[in-house]
Design a protein around this motif. Structure first.
Motif, mmCIF file in Angstrom:
data_model
loop_
_atom_site.group_PDB
_atom_site.id
_atom_site.type_symbol
_atom_site.label_atom_id
_atom_site.label_comp_id
_atom_site.label_asym_id
_atom_site.label_seq_id
_atom_site.Cartn_x
_atom_site.Cartn_y
_atom_site.Cartn_z
ATOM 1 N N GLU A 121 0.836 -1.194 0.000
ATOM 2 C CA GLU A 121 0.000 0.000 0.000
ATOM 3 C C GLU A 121 0.878 1.254 0.000
ATOM 4 O OE1 GLU A 121 -3.032 2.035 3.250
ATOM 5 O OE2 GLU A 121 -1.652 0.454 3.882
ATOM 6 N N VAL A 122 0.497 2.241 -0.827
ATOM 7 C CA VAL A 122 1.191 3.525 -0.794
ATOM 8 C C VAL A 122 0.388 4.459 0.101
ATOM 9 C CG1 VAL A 122 1.967 5.530 -2.095
ATOM 10 C CG2 VAL A 122 2.167 3.238 -3.087
ATOM 11 N N GLN A 123 0.972 4.915 1.188
ATOM 12 C CA GLN A 123 0.289 5.846 2.096
ATOM 13 C C GLN A 123 0.741 7.263 1.793
ATOM 14 O OE1 GLN A 123 1.042 5.000 6.177
ATOM 15 N NE2 GLN A 123 -0.501 3.372 6.281
ATOM 16 N N LEU A 124 -0.140 8.236 2.010
ATOM 17 C CA LEU A 124 0.259 9.614 1.734
ATOM 18 C C LEU A 124 0.515 10.393 3.026
ATOM 19 C CD1 LEU A 124 -2.042 10.322 -1.299
ATOM 20 C CD2 LEU A 124 0.407 9.788 -1.269
ATOM 21 N N ARG A 125 -0.032 9.905 4.129
ATOM 22 C CA ARG A 125 0.148 10.591 5.399
ATOM 23 C C ARG A 125 0.738 9.661 6.446
ATOM 24 N NH1 ARG A 125 -2.565 15.408 5.170
ATOM 25 N NH2 ARG A 125 -3.793 15.477 3.276
ATOM 26 N N PRO A 126 1.542 10.145 7.348
ATOM 27 C CA PRO A 126 1.999 11.532 7.506
ATOM 28 C C PRO A 126 2.944 11.966 6.386
ATOM 29 C CG PRO A 126 3.164 10.073 9.022
ATOM 30 C CD PRO A 126 2.133 9.245 8.347
ATOM 31 N N ARG A 127 3.554 11.033 5.670
ATOM 32 C CA ARG A 127 4.288 11.415 4.463
ATOM 33 C C ARG A 127 4.196 10.256 3.492
ATOM 34 N NH1 ARG A 127 10.651 10.975 6.047
ATOM 35 N NH2 ARG A 127 10.860 10.891 3.783
ATOM 36 N N ARG A 128 4.471 10.540 2.243
ATOM 37 C CA ARG A 128 4.339 9.530 1.205
ATOM 38 C C ARG A 128 5.294 8.379 1.472
ATOM 39 N NH1 ARG A 128 3.500 8.316 -4.431
ATOM 40 N NH2 ARG A 128 5.576 7.819 -5.217
ATOM 41 N N GLN A 129 4.755 7.186 1.539
ATOM 42 C CA GLN A 129 5.601 6.023 1.772
ATOM 43 C C GLN A 129 4.938 4.755 1.264
ATOM 44 O OE1 GLN A 129 5.724 4.905 6.037
ATOM 45 N NE2 GLN A 129 4.656 6.839 6.355
ATOM 46 N N LEU A 130 5.785 3.779 0.984
ATOM 47 C CA LEU A 130 5.294 2.476 0.537
ATOM 48 C C LEU A 130 5.424 1.498 1.698
ATOM 49 C CD1 LEU A 130 4.488 0.301 -1.552
ATOM 50 C CD2 LEU A 130 6.911 0.167 -2.198
#
Ligand code: ADP
Ligand code: MG
Length: 697
Positions: free
Chosen positions: A59-68
């Motif tokens: 999953e690519v998360q956008l918060r708290p910062r963009r991360q895989l």
């Protein structure tokens, strides 16, 4: 037309990896163990492991910062992989269901393991059976490319032994005793070091004590010894002018005249060294001698006496110094000593420098070419293209280690270009520890002035925090009031010459304001030559009480009335440099001091090596001891001042630990040159390729 080289090929070339053998001799910095898989269940917190697992979520998360975020499961446990930067191709590799080999540091325990930015690849094929090498490389040269290139080269290169039959280096035990001969041939050592078995004790690879490493280090040292002893042999076949004063000379030789008019008597050490040089000059083989003596030992007068011997025999002499200021000072001194003596025969001392006006330069060049200039003094302008000597017999290089390798090579070419080989005298205040002398300078004869002129008072060295600057300034005021002179040196800030300058300028302003009665001068490397000269003249003349300077004054400056040296940000200087700077004071009879002002970093601390350097300065005034410690702290590369020529230095051997291997190489080299010249030639070509020249510079 051949295809343009790819960036990776260019990078290979830049690293000097052009031949198969160069690649074969490019050894790993360290290794990664990809030979085993660790079950997640038994991966301890903090361990670097390789796991093999299947992706269960991605999953690519956008918060708290963009991360895989990728979840994997290997059947014994699960782990979360986290990436803050990633390519689309990585997303694909790590799609749900993919089977991966993942290598990285495991954080956390049973309740949630994590790896941050692990190395990931699809799990297929068998596990490697050897450790994976990690090579010294550059950004444009990816490890996999380099690994392939090296693996191919290892198969193609000629790795046959170049040691004479039955000869092998000793195996040095860690505790320093020689054991039996090394069990590795060159080929075996290389194959092993590129792909060691996973059972090897990694520490012995890392500290280069493993027998395979020893074999390589011994070979490398042998190449260096062969190359130097070869050039010594080659030199012994060259012809140089025999410099002896003619018996029926019309006047007393300059040498005797100069001695008679000096305001002091030579020390015993100076006399001995003068004799060693005289003996060399009287032989028809070019001298290749290093004159070593601590700062202030009195090398200049010995150089002047050597120059006299050349001039007495009717030949020219050249003296080169690394900086304009130093050359200028030598010039002034030599003109004072020698021009009155030369005048009778219509000869002169000429001056050549980069900053010189065209007209003056042309006049000087004419003097040199006609032979009217018996002695030519200057910066490396002395060896430039247009300079033609009539009959140069002796070249003297002051502070030789300060000249770049390229300049030293240029000098050699210049000297060779004129048929008869001149004698060469190099001078250095940086003493060379024995192991270094034996390796890098095996091609040199060394004379040592091991005694200071009488009447010097030892220099007191003090370490003072920059917060106590005011006390130091008060002390300066007292010195100046007593008629003494003071140096204040500001460091060179490598990243920014401008900052460097503003530092010196600010200090100059500060001291000018704090010392209203004194004349405070400023000297820095960006000033025009004429201005530098004027400032230096005021300081040497005694009118100027305080000289604020960047490190331009580092080498050779001689103002005996100066009795206090303040070095600001002493923690930023190298040890030899500090010692050289300190040597600017303590040249007269007055008690002298050197203040090392230091500033700590934000957390109020000094770096480890800075502390070691400053401690060494407090503990000893002895140049040899300083040099030994400097070698320990920095290693030989920087020590030799040869940063431009990293190539020329030993890559594998370490003189601090490998003295027994060096002894072995030194003893074997002459035998090999005499009895197995083809093997010797192959050995040198293999190890040094086109670099052999640099070693001779
Ligand atoms: P360095 O070896 O650092 O180049 P210098 O040649 O500049 O040292 O000499 C340092 C100072 O010592 C100079 O002022 C020089 O004139 C003086 N000097 C040299 N030899 C003697 C001696 N034998 N007796 C007294 N003073 C000397
Ligand atoms: Mg000197």
């Amino acid at each position: 037309m051949p295809a343009a080289p790819s960036p990776a090929q260019q990078a290979l070339r830049k690293l000097g990896l052009t031949r198969d053998i160069d690649l074969a001799l490019h050894l790993p910095l360290r290794y990664e163990d990809e030979t085993r898989i660790t079950p997640l269940q038994s991966a301890r917190d903090g361990a670097v492991v390789q796991i093999e697992a299947t992706v269960t979520a991605s999953e690519v998360q956008l918060r708290p910062r963009r991360q895989l975020l990728v979840h994997v499961d290997d059947g014994t446990g699960t782990c979360e992989l986290r990436f803050f930067s990633f390519y689309p191709s990585q997303l694909k590799t790590m799609a749900v269901g993919a089977r991966l080999r993942i290598r990285g540091e495991v954080k956390g325990g049973f309740w949630g393991r994590q790896m941050l930015h692990p190395a990931v690849r699809a799990a297929h094929g068998a596990l490697p059976t050897a450790l994976t090498p990690v090579y010294p490389s550059t950004a444009s040269l990816p490890q996999p490319y380099l690994r392939r290139a090296i693996a191919t080269a290892l198969q193609r290169a000629d790795l046959s032994d170049t040691l004479p039959p039955g000869v092998a280096p000793p195996l040095v035990r860690v505790w320093g005793q020689n054991g039996p001969q090394s069990p590795y041939s060159l080929r075996e050592a290389l194959l092993f070091l590129h792909h060691p078995a996973p059972e090897v004790a990694l520490a012995t690879l890392e500290d280069h004590s493993h027998p395979a490493w020893q074999r390589l280090k011994a070979e490398e040292l042998l190449a260096q010894q062969l190359s130097q002893q070869q050039s010594r042999l080659a030199r012994s076949r060259l012809r140089a002018p025999v410099l002896r004063a003619p018996h029926a000379a019309p006047a007393a030789p300059l040498h005797a005249q100069l001695l008679a008019q000096l305001p002091f008597a030579l020390t015993a050490a100076q006399q001995r060294v003068d004799g060693e040089i005289a003996a060399d000059l009287a032989r028809p083989v070019p001298m290749h001698r290093l004159l070593q003596g601590d700062v202030g030992a009195g090398k200049t007068v010995v150089a002047a006496l050597a120059a006299c011997r050349a001039m007495d025999a009717g030949w020219q002499c050249a003296l080169m110094a690394p900086t304009e200021i130093l050359a200028e000072q030598h010039f002034a001194k030599l003109v004072g000593w020698l021009e009155p003596l030369l005048a009778a025969s219509g000869r002169r001392v000429a001056w050549l420098s980069g900053g010189q006006k065209k007209k003056e330069r042309a006049a000087m060049l004419a003097l040199v070419e006609s032979g009217a200039a018996a002695l030519v003094v200057g910066t490396h302008a002395v060896i430039q293209e247009q300079v033609r000597f009539q009959n140069l017999a002796l070249a003297i290089i002051d502070e030789q280690h300060r000249f770049g390798v390229a300049q030293r090579l240029e000098l050699r070419r210049k000297l060779q270009a004129q048929g008869m080989e001149p004698h060469l005298l190099m001078m250095s205040a940086t003493p060379i520890p024995r192991t270094l002398a034996m390796s890098y300078y095996a091609d040199l004869d060394v004379s040592v002035i091991d005694e200071l002129p009488p009447g010097r008072t030892p220099i007191v060295t003090k370490l003072i925090a920059d917060s106590r600057r005011d006390e130091v300034i008060a002390r300066i005021a007292a010195q100046v009031a007593a008629g003494r002179q003071v140096y204040w040196v500001c460091p060179l800030i490598e990243e920014s010459e401008a900052l460097d300058l503003s530092n010196a300028t600010a200090t100059h302003a500060e001291l000018s304001a704090a010392l209203p009665g004194a004349m405070v001068g400023l000297l820095h490397s960006r000033m025009p030559a004429a201005e530098k000269k004027a400032v230096m003249a005021q300081f040497s003349g005694g009118q100027m009480g305080v000289l604020v300077s960047t490190t331009v004054i580092e080498v050779g400056v001689d103002v005996p009335n100066a009795s206090l040296m303040v070095i600001e940000h002493a923690e930023r200087f190298g040890l030899s440099q500090l010692h050289q700077l300190r040597g600017r004071v303590g040249r007269g009879a007055a008690a002298s001091a050197c203040v090392l002002l230091y500033a700590t970093n934000d957390s109020g601390r000094l770096g480890e090596t800075a502390r070691e350097r400053l401690r060494a300065m407090l503990e000893t005034n002895d140049g040899f001891e300083i040099a030994r410690r400097d070698l320990e702290i920095r290693g030989p590369g920087e020590f030799l001042g040869a940063r431009q020529s990293g190539d020329a230095l030993l890559r594998f051997a370490d003189l601090a630990t490998d003295a027994p291997l060096l002894e072995w190489a030194r003893a074997l080299a002459p035998q090999m040159l005499a009895q197995h010249p083809e093997l010797a030639a192959r050995h040198v070509a293999r190890w040094l390729g086109g670099k052999a020249d640099y070693l001779k510079a």
